[in-house]
Design an enzyme around this catalytic site. Structure first.
Site, PDB file in Angstrom:
ATOM      1  N   SER A 113       0.854  -1.187   0.000  1.00 37.94           N
ATOM      2  CA  SER A 113       0.000   0.000   0.000  1.00 37.94           C
ATOM      3  C   SER A 113       0.887   1.233   0.000  1.00 37.94           C
ATOM      4  O   SER A 113       2.036   1.191   0.460  1.00 37.94           O
ATOM      5  CB  SER A 113      -0.883   0.006   1.250  1.00 37.94           C
ATOM      6  N   TYR A 150      -1.256  -0.543  10.698  1.00 35.35           N
ATOM      7  CA  TYR A 150      -1.503  -0.924   9.301  1.00 35.35           C
ATOM      8  C   TYR A 150      -0.305  -0.551   8.424  1.00 35.35           C
ATOM      9  O   TYR A 150       0.213  -1.373   7.657  1.00 35.35           O
ATOM     10  CB  TYR A 150      -2.765  -0.252   8.777  1.00 35.35           C
TER      11      TYR A 150
END
Length: 259
Positions: free
Chosen positions: A153, A166
């Site tokens: 990501s 995350y």
């Protein structure tokens, strides 16, 4: 609408494994790999959604099998690797895509959310690598393309408030890719990571933090965000280039996404 860059069946003869394949990026990528000629094994926990993905592929003339599994279970992943070999042949294209996004301020001490992200975004990724690396090694030794592509990501490198755990898991994946290339690239196994920006999938639905939810909702409302098919086409292209070409790190952002 996603642009289709590849034509024909450049992935004919290949066996692909897609984790996190019950929806979003995983489902779209499984569809596209099959459309381009690969036999595809789809992995995820939700059996009904996996079977729907397989039915769609088969209806379009492709070959796919649904293998419901919790990829955080190491023994189960190794058993699935054996099933893939038995049903489709040894895998030579692994799209390591399963993941979860749970955003919160660190002082909220959401230990369960932290652990869930570590389990799925890190441990499960390693389980898939461990189970399918022998497949990829065999393909490379036989002179065939061998691809290990993992979904990271932009959060791996951006500094986003409340994304600490995350982002940490995604930074692990991006750095892992760089390190694995040192060992596996010389063995002709291509190792790559794809780092998307905002994609219109169900992943943001898991986010309960109001600030993070607003950030994502505003992006979807205000700009043309990425679609799962955009990522699918990129993964397919990475696997379709000549064997000696390794597109190692690809960051994909909506053109209008500033953060």
């Amino acid at each position: 609408m996603s642009a289709l860059l590849l034509t024909g069946t450049p992935l004919a003869g290949r066996v692909a494994v897609v984790s996190g394949a019950s929806s979003g990026i995983g489902a779209a990528t499984a569809d596209r790999l099959a459309e381009l000629g690969a036999k595809v094994a789809v992995l995820a926990r939700r059996k009904d959604k996996l079977e729907a993905v397989v039915e769609g592929i088969q209806a379009a003339g492709g070959t796919a099998v649904a293998l419901p599994i919790d990829v955080t279970d190491r023994d189960a992943v190794h058993a699935v690797a054996d099933q893939v070999a038995e049903q489709l042949g040894q895998a030579d294209l692994v799209f390591n895509n399963a993941g979860v996004q749970l955003i919160s301020a660190i002082d909220e001490l959401k230990f369960d959310d932290w652990q869930r992200q570590i389990d799925l975004n890190v441990t499960a990724v390693m389980n898939v690598i461990g189970a399918f690396l022998p497949h990829l090694s065999a393909a490379a030794e036989a002179g065939r393309p061998a691809d290990l592509i993992t979904t990271s990501s932009i959060a791996a490198t951006r500094i986003l408030e409340k994304f600490s755990v995350y982002s940490g898991t995604k930074a692990y994946i991006s750095q892992l890719t760089r390190l694995l290339r040192v060992e596996l690239g010389r063995k002709n196994i291509r190792v790559a990571t794809i780092e998307p920006g905002m994609v219109d999938t169900e992943l943001p639905d898991h986010v309960t933090d109001p600030d993070a939810s607003k950030l994502m909702a505003d992006l979807i409302d205000q700009i043309e965000v990425l679609q799962p098919g955009d990522i699918a086409e990129t993964v397919a292209f990475m696997a379709a280039v000549p064997r000696h070409v390794n597109l190692t790190e690809i960051t994909i952002l909506p053109t209008a996404q500033a953060v």
